[in-house]
Design a protein around this motif. Sequence first.
Motif, PDB file in Angstrom:
ATOM      1  N   GLN A   7      -7.844  11.997  -7.698  1.00 27.35           N
ATOM      2  CA  GLN A   7      -7.839  10.645  -8.245  1.00 27.35           C
ATOM      3  C   GLN A   7      -6.464  10.335  -8.804  1.00 27.35           C
ATOM      4  O   GLN A   7      -5.914  11.091  -9.611  1.00 27.35           O
ATOM      5  CB  GLN A   7      -8.894  10.511  -9.351  1.00 27.35           C
ATOM      6  CG  GLN A   7      -8.942   9.134  -9.973  1.00 27.35           C
ATOM      7  CD  GLN A   7     -10.005   9.029 -11.057  1.00 27.35           C
ATOM      8  OE1 GLN A   7     -10.712   9.991 -11.329  1.00 27.35           O
ATOM      9  NE2 GLN A   7     -10.111   7.866 -11.671  1.00 27.35           N
ATOM     10  N   ASP A  41      -2.050  13.527 -10.198  1.00 29.01           N
ATOM     11  CA  ASP A  41      -3.364  13.614  -9.573  1.00 29.01           C
ATOM     12  C   ASP A  41      -4.360  14.290 -10.508  1.00 29.01           C
ATOM     13  O   ASP A  41      -4.031  15.275 -11.184  1.00 29.01           O
ATOM     14  CB  ASP A  41      -3.308  14.425  -8.278  1.00 29.01           C
ATOM     15  CG  ASP A  41      -2.827  13.615  -7.092  1.00 29.01           C
ATOM     16  OD1 ASP A  41      -2.730  12.386  -7.203  1.00 29.01           O
ATOM     17  OD2 ASP A  41      -2.551  14.233  -6.044  1.00 29.01           O
ATOM     18  N   MET A  69       0.700   4.146  -2.822  1.00 25.97           N
ATOM     19  CA  MET A  69       0.101   5.426  -2.452  1.00 25.97           C
ATOM     20  C   MET A  69       0.933   6.580  -2.990  1.00 25.97           C
ATOM     21  O   MET A  69       2.159   6.555  -2.975  1.00 25.97           O
ATOM     22  CB  MET A  69       0.016   5.564  -0.926  1.00 25.97           C
ATOM     23  CG  MET A  69      -1.087   4.731  -0.299  1.00 25.97           C
ATOM     24  SD  MET A  69      -1.068   4.851   1.498  1.00 25.97           S
ATOM     25  CE  MET A  69      -1.293   6.611   1.742  1.00 25.97           C
ATOM     26  N   LEU A  74       0.830  -1.204   0.000  1.00 22.22           N
ATOM     27  CA  LEU A  74       0.000   0.000   0.000  1.00 22.22           C
ATOM     28  C   LEU A  74       0.864   1.253   0.000  1.00 22.22           C
ATOM     29  O   LEU A  74       0.581   2.226  -0.693  1.00 22.22           O
ATOM     30  CB  LEU A  74      -0.923   0.013   1.226  1.00 22.22           C
ATOM     31  CG  LEU A  74      -2.154  -0.888   1.175  1.00 22.22           C
ATOM     32  CD1 LEU A  74      -2.953  -0.746   2.473  1.00 22.22           C
ATOM     33  CD2 LEU A  74      -3.034  -0.536  -0.020  1.00 22.22           C
ATOM     34  N   ARG A  77      -8.760  10.044  -3.131  1.00 20.94           N
ATOM     35  CA  ARG A  77      -8.442  10.615  -1.821  1.00 20.94           C
ATOM     36  C   ARG A  77      -9.291  11.857  -1.613  1.00 20.94           C
ATOM     37  O   ARG A  77      -9.299  12.759  -2.452  1.00 20.94           O
ATOM     38  CB  ARG A  77      -6.965  11.003  -1.719  1.00 20.94           C
ATOM     39  CG  ARG A  77      -5.989   9.950  -2.119  1.00 20.94           C
ATOM     40  CD  ARG A  77      -4.539  10.327  -1.819  1.00 20.94           C
ATOM     41  NE  ARG A  77      -4.166  11.678  -2.142  1.00 20.94           N
ATOM     42  CZ  ARG A  77      -3.774  12.095  -3.358  1.00 20.94           C
ATOM     43  NH1 ARG A  77      -3.770  11.246  -4.391  1.00 20.94           N
ATOM     44  NH2 ARG A  77      -3.414  13.342  -3.560  1.00 20.94           N
ATOM     45  N   GLU A  85      -7.293   4.996  -7.282  1.00 23.50           N
ATOM     46  CA  GLU A  85      -7.426   5.485  -5.910  1.00 23.50           C
ATOM     47  C   GLU A  85      -8.075   6.855  -5.878  1.00 23.50           C
ATOM     48  O   GLU A  85      -7.751   7.742  -6.674  1.00 23.50           O
ATOM     49  CB  GLU A  85      -6.052   5.565  -5.244  1.00 23.50           C
ATOM     50  CG  GLU A  85      -6.140   6.067  -3.807  1.00 23.50           C
ATOM     51  CD  GLU A  85      -4.788   6.499  -3.271  1.00 23.50           C
ATOM     52  OE1 GLU A  85      -4.677   6.618  -2.046  1.00 23.50           O
ATOM     53  OE2 GLU A  85      -3.878   6.737  -4.078  1.00 23.50           O
TER      54      GLU A  85
END
Length: 210
Positions: free
Chosen positions: A45, A63, A23, A19, A51, A49
């Motif tokens: 995004q 991102d 991340m 993880l 957040r 994932e």
Amino acid sequence: MSLYFNRFCLVSILFLGLLLVLMPGAAGADPIGRVVRQAGHVVAQAGAELRALRPGAAVFVGDRIVTGADSKVAIRFAEGAELMVGPATQVALSDYVLTADRRGIRGRLSLLIGIVRTHLAGLWRDGFEVETQAAVAALRSTDWITEATAGKAAVFVVNGVVEVTGTATADTVVLRGGDGTDVPVGGAPSAPKQWGRKRVDAVLARTAVP
């Protein structure tokens, strides 16, 4: 019992390690900015994932910032630039690197839909672009707004100078403070024109993050 517990711990450690690798911000990825103001629900995004963002949260290259219909967010980069993302917007932080001479920053935003205001300062002397399906707005400015819809892009300069190029035609116009242009997908930018107060007030309001 002890063997089972040891195996469980080992699996848990490996899973947590995986993880951390996946991340954003881990294993060598440094944040390029942080949320400084926000209204409503906003997410970042990265791949699969999502957040949830809030003031103080870090953002990273790659991102995609996604705002809801009633949401806005302001992101401040380390070198003093600020990005204001309006409602119902998706914008990707596509690129952000220190130039070879280490005296400037090169960056690129990809605006898929919605509206953003870009205010540059510090090392942002050149090499910054906001791209849409219809046009690319390149830095010769300190403060401008870019909007993307399904059929066109629009660029308005609050202060400074921006060069806008149609992605399909390569035609270019130069905008100065108070000027705007509309660029249809597949077409050329319209001639620079001073926007009326009503339209200016509307785009300023949509990109103001309290």
